[in-house]
Motif scaffolding. Structure first.
Motif, PDB file in Angstrom:
ATOM      1  N   LEU A 151      29.651   0.566 -23.750  1.00 50.20           N
ATOM      2  CA  LEU A 151      29.253  -0.682 -23.125  1.00 50.20           C
ATOM      3  C   LEU A 151      28.343  -1.648 -23.248  1.00 50.20           C
ATOM      4  O   LEU A 151      27.853  -2.193 -23.294  1.00 50.20           O
ATOM      5  CB  LEU A 151      27.804   0.591 -22.504  1.00 50.20           C
ATOM      6  N   PRO A 152      29.618  -2.826 -23.770  1.00 49.94           N
ATOM      7  CA  PRO A 152      28.889  -4.285 -23.875  1.00 49.94           C
ATOM      8  C   PRO A 152      28.357  -4.471 -23.187  1.00 49.94           C
ATOM      9  O   PRO A 152      27.764  -5.453 -23.459  1.00 49.94           O
ATOM     10  CB  PRO A 152      30.779  -4.368 -24.088  1.00 49.94           C
ATOM     11  N   ALA A 153      28.077  -4.591 -21.549  1.00 46.73           N
ATOM     12  CA  ALA A 153      28.119  -5.570 -20.768  1.00 46.73           C
ATOM     13  C   ALA A 153      26.137  -4.422 -20.747  1.00 46.73           C
ATOM     14  O   ALA A 153      25.163  -5.569 -19.522  1.00 46.73           O
ATOM     15  CB  ALA A 153      28.276  -5.156 -19.466  1.00 46.73           C
ATOM     16  N   PHE A 154      26.104  -3.285 -21.162  1.00 41.46           N
ATOM     17  CA  PHE A 154      24.205  -3.167 -21.182  1.00 41.46           C
ATOM     18  C   PHE A 154      23.794  -3.211 -22.275  1.00 41.46           C
ATOM     19  O   PHE A 154      24.164  -4.320 -23.009  1.00 41.46           O
ATOM     20  CB  PHE A 154      24.511  -1.648 -20.861  1.00 41.46           C
ATOM     21  N   LEU A 155      22.864  -3.883 -22.209  1.00 38.42           N
ATOM     22  CA  LEU A 155      21.362  -4.313 -22.967  1.00 38.42           C
ATOM     23  C   LEU A 155      21.062  -3.588 -24.530  1.00 38.42           C
ATOM     24  O   LEU A 155      22.202  -2.149 -24.539  1.00 38.42           O
ATOM     25  CB  LEU A 155      20.304  -3.802 -22.655  1.00 38.42           C
ATOM     26  N   PRO A 156      21.060  -4.392 -26.110  1.00 41.58           N
ATOM     27  CA  PRO A 156      21.542  -4.028 -26.681  1.00 41.58           C
ATOM     28  C   PRO A 156      20.386  -2.278 -26.615  1.00 41.58           C
ATOM     29  O   PRO A 156      21.350  -1.305 -28.225  1.00 41.58           O
ATOM     30  CB  PRO A 156      21.392  -4.369 -28.109  1.00 41.58           C
ATOM     31  N   GLU A 157      19.668  -2.013 -26.921  1.00 47.51           N
ATOM     32  CA  GLU A 157      18.957  -0.435 -26.666  1.00 47.51           C
ATOM     33  C   GLU A 157      19.559   0.614 -26.104  1.00 47.51           C
ATOM     34  O   GLU A 157      19.524   1.513 -26.707  1.00 47.51           O
ATOM     35  CB  GLU A 157      17.173  -0.963 -26.395  1.00 47.51           C
ATOM     36  N   LEU A 158      20.088   0.040 -25.123  1.00 50.57           N
ATOM     37  CA  LEU A 158      20.780   1.442 -24.281  1.00 50.57           C
ATOM     38  C   LEU A 158      21.718   1.671 -24.916  1.00 50.57           C
ATOM     39  O   LEU A 158      21.741   2.447 -25.711  1.00 50.57           O
ATOM     40  CB  LEU A 158      21.355   1.023 -23.415  1.00 50.57           C
ATOM     41  N   ARG A 159      22.915   1.063 -25.629  1.00 49.27           N
ATOM     42  CA  ARG A 159      23.677   1.605 -26.580  1.00 49.27           C
ATOM     43  C   ARG A 159      23.552   2.040 -28.322  1.00 49.27           C
ATOM     44  O   ARG A 159      24.228   2.415 -27.970  1.00 49.27           O
ATOM     45  CB  ARG A 159      24.475  -0.518 -26.886  1.00 49.27           C
ATOM     46  N   GLN A 160      22.493   1.166 -28.387  1.00 53.84           N
ATOM     47  CA  GLN A 160      21.335   2.157 -29.996  1.00 53.84           C
ATOM     48  C   GLN A 160      21.400   3.721 -29.032  1.00 53.84           C
ATOM     49  O   GLN A 160      21.429   4.536 -30.260  1.00 53.84           O
ATOM     50  CB  GLN A 160      20.453   0.944 -29.926  1.00 53.84           C
ATOM     51  N   ASP A 161      20.558   3.201 -28.242  1.00 50.71           N
ATOM     52  CA  ASP A 161      20.305   5.191 -28.414  1.00 50.71           C
ATOM     53  C   ASP A 161      21.443   6.078 -27.928  1.00 50.71           C
ATOM     54  O   ASP A 161      21.683   7.259 -28.560  1.00 50.71           O
ATOM     55  CB  ASP A 161      19.759   5.141 -26.294  1.00 50.71           C
ATOM     56  N   LEU A 162      22.704   5.219 -26.634  1.00 43.66           N
ATOM     57  CA  LEU A 162      23.559   6.294 -26.733  1.00 43.66           C
ATOM     58  C   LEU A 162      24.044   6.386 -28.226  1.00 43.66           C
ATOM     59  O   LEU A 162      25.230   7.460 -28.492  1.00 43.66           O
ATOM     60  CB  LEU A 162      24.483   5.168 -25.792  1.00 43.66           C
ATOM     61  N   HIS A 163      24.493   5.971 -29.076  1.00 41.31           N
ATOM     62  CA  HIS A 163      24.987   5.595 -30.502  1.00 41.31           C
ATOM     63  C   HIS A 163      24.481   7.098 -31.141  1.00 41.31           C
ATOM     64  O   HIS A 163      24.627   7.323 -32.047  1.00 41.31           O
ATOM     65  CB  HIS A 163      25.020   4.491 -31.409  1.00 41.31           C
ATOM     66  N   ARG A 164      23.023   6.634 -31.269  1.00 40.00           N
ATOM     67  CA  ARG A 164      22.412   8.068 -31.635  1.00 40.00           C
ATOM     68  C   ARG A 164      22.142   9.053 -31.165  1.00 40.00           C
ATOM     69  O   ARG A 164      22.145  10.316 -31.675  1.00 40.00           O
ATOM     70  CB  ARG A 164      20.327   7.165 -31.841  1.00 40.00           C
ATOM     71  N   ARG A 165      22.179   8.872 -29.991  1.00 41.54           N
ATOM     72  CA  ARG A 165      22.356  10.569 -29.402  1.00 41.54           C
ATOM     73  C   ARG A 165      23.618  11.247 -29.731  1.00 41.54           C
ATOM     74  O   ARG A 165      24.332  12.642 -30.063  1.00 41.54           O
ATOM     75  CB  ARG A 165      22.140  10.538 -27.589  1.00 41.54           C
ATOM     76  N   LEU A 166      24.876  10.612 -29.596  1.00 38.33           N
ATOM     77  CA  LEU A 166      25.882  10.991 -29.914  1.00 38.33           C
ATOM     78  C   LEU A 166      26.087  11.205 -31.114  1.00 38.33           C
ATOM     79  O   LEU A 166      26.808  12.496 -31.907  1.00 38.33           O
ATOM     80  CB  LEU A 166      27.416   9.851 -29.713  1.00 38.33           C
ATOM     81  N   ASP A 167      25.165  10.072 -31.651  1.00 39.24           N
ATOM     82  CA  ASP A 167      25.359  10.761 -33.578  1.00 39.24           C
ATOM     83  C   ASP A 167      24.463  12.644 -34.055  1.00 39.24           C
ATOM     84  O   ASP A 167      25.220  12.918 -34.142  1.00 39.24           O
ATOM     85  CB  ASP A 167      24.542   9.936 -35.053  1.00 39.24           C
ATOM     86  N   GLU A 168      23.988  12.285 -32.602  1.00 35.93           N
ATOM     87  CA  GLU A 168      23.004  13.333 -33.046  1.00 35.93           C
ATOM     88  C   GLU A 168      23.754  14.526 -32.681  1.00 35.93           C
ATOM     89  O   GLU A 168      23.089  15.955 -33.019  1.00 35.93           O
ATOM     90  CB  GLU A 168      21.785  13.149 -32.358  1.00 35.93           C
ATOM     91  N   LEU A 169      24.837  14.894 -31.819  1.00 38.98           N
ATOM     92  CA  LEU A 169      25.466  15.693 -31.010  1.00 38.98           C
ATOM     93  C   LEU A 169      26.641  15.686 -31.877  1.00 38.98           C
ATOM     94  O   LEU A 169      27.806  16.536 -31.721  1.00 38.98           O
ATOM     95  CB  LEU A 169      25.446  15.176 -30.045  1.00 38.98           C
ATOM     96  N   ASP A 170      26.801  14.877 -33.074  1.00 33.38           N
ATOM     97  CA  ASP A 170      27.591  15.433 -33.405  1.00 33.38           C
ATOM     98  C   ASP A 170      29.152  14.856 -33.386  1.00 33.38           C
ATOM     99  O   ASP A 170      30.582  15.021 -33.457  1.00 33.38           O
ATOM    100  CB  ASP A 170      27.977  16.345 -34.795  1.00 33.38           C
ATOM    101  N   ILE A 171      29.162  14.067 -32.039  1.00 34.52           N
ATOM    102  CA  ILE A 171      30.846  13.535 -31.885  1.00 34.52           C
ATOM    103  C   ILE A 171      30.861  12.171 -31.684  1.00 34.52           C
ATOM    104  O   ILE A 171      29.760  11.139 -32.681  1.00 34.52           O
ATOM    105  CB  ILE A 171      30.262  12.791 -30.289  1.00 34.52           C
ATOM    106  N   ARG A 172      32.266  12.125 -33.068  1.00 33.21           N
ATOM    107  CA  ARG A 172      32.778  10.630 -33.332  1.00 33.21           C
ATOM    108  C   ARG A 172      33.374  10.108 -33.042  1.00 33.21           C
ATOM    109  O   ARG A 172      34.307  10.305 -31.788  1.00 33.21           O
ATOM    110  CB  ARG A 172      33.324  11.274 -34.942  1.00 33.21           C
ATOM    111  N   LEU A 173      32.500   9.032 -32.933  1.00 31.48           N
ATOM    112  CA  LEU A 173      33.600   7.359 -32.345  1.00 31.48           C
ATOM    113  C   LEU A 173      34.479   6.522 -32.960  1.00 31.48           C
ATOM    114  O   LEU A 173      34.738   6.636 -34.565  1.00 31.48           O
ATOM    115  CB  LEU A 173      32.697   6.669 -31.759  1.00 31.48           C
ATOM    116  N   ARG A 174      35.720   6.629 -32.559  1.00 34.92           N
ATOM    117  CA  ARG A 174      36.825   5.647 -33.151  1.00 34.92           C
ATOM    118  C   ARG A 174      36.861   4.432 -32.344  1.00 34.92           C
ATOM    119  O   ARG A 174      37.744   4.410 -31.311  1.00 34.92           O
ATOM    120  CB  ARG A 174      38.434   6.074 -32.896  1.00 34.92           C
TER     121      ARG A 174
END
Length: 132
Positions: free
Chosen positions: A25-48
């Motif tokens: 989501l590069p066009a979105f605010l950094p805060e939204l991207r940070q929250d997305l990454h935090r949530r993906l980490d909580e769900l143990d979803i790996r990003l490549r």
């Protein structure tokens, strides 16, 4: 919308997202991207990120069946099912002929309006003003 954990026990499944883009989501605010990454980490979803696949999986998208793929970075990923998703590019191709589909049939839209709005964010006020 918050993701709620299931109330029924389910087996654990490892989820991996592979995306050739360097950022989600590069066009979105950094805060939204940070929250997305935090949530993906909580769900143990790996990003490549920044990696594609050297070849598509041999199974069809959405069909269960074991397979192995290799990323362009050389990582081997074994999985049981995959889904193909395509980014956030606005699909305005349906406006190419100058007709906007409506429940009552196509509505003719002037070419100047189509050229002004083609590729624009469909959720902006200008689009809403033009098309209701």
């Amino acid at each position: 919308m918050p993701i709620r954990p299931s109330r029924t026990p389910t087996p654990y499944k490892q989820v991996t997202i592979v995306d050739p883009a360097e950022r989600l989501l590069p066009a979105f605010l950094p805060e939204l991207r940070q929250d997305l990454h935090r949530r993906l980490d909580e769900l143990d979803i790996r990003l490549r990120l920044g990696a594609g696949l050297t070849a598509p999986p041999e199974t069809e998208p959405g069909k269960a069946g074991p397979f192995t793929v290799t990323t362009t970075g050389g990582e081997v990923i074994a999985a049981d099912i995959w889904f193909q998703a395509h980014g956030m590019r606005v699909n305005s191709d349906y406006l190419a002929d100058g007709q906007l589909p409506t429940p009552d049939g196509p509505a003719v839209v002037p070419a100047s309006t189509v050229s002004e709005c083609k590729g624009a964010d469909l959720f902006t006020g200008r689009f809403t003003e033009q098309f209701g």
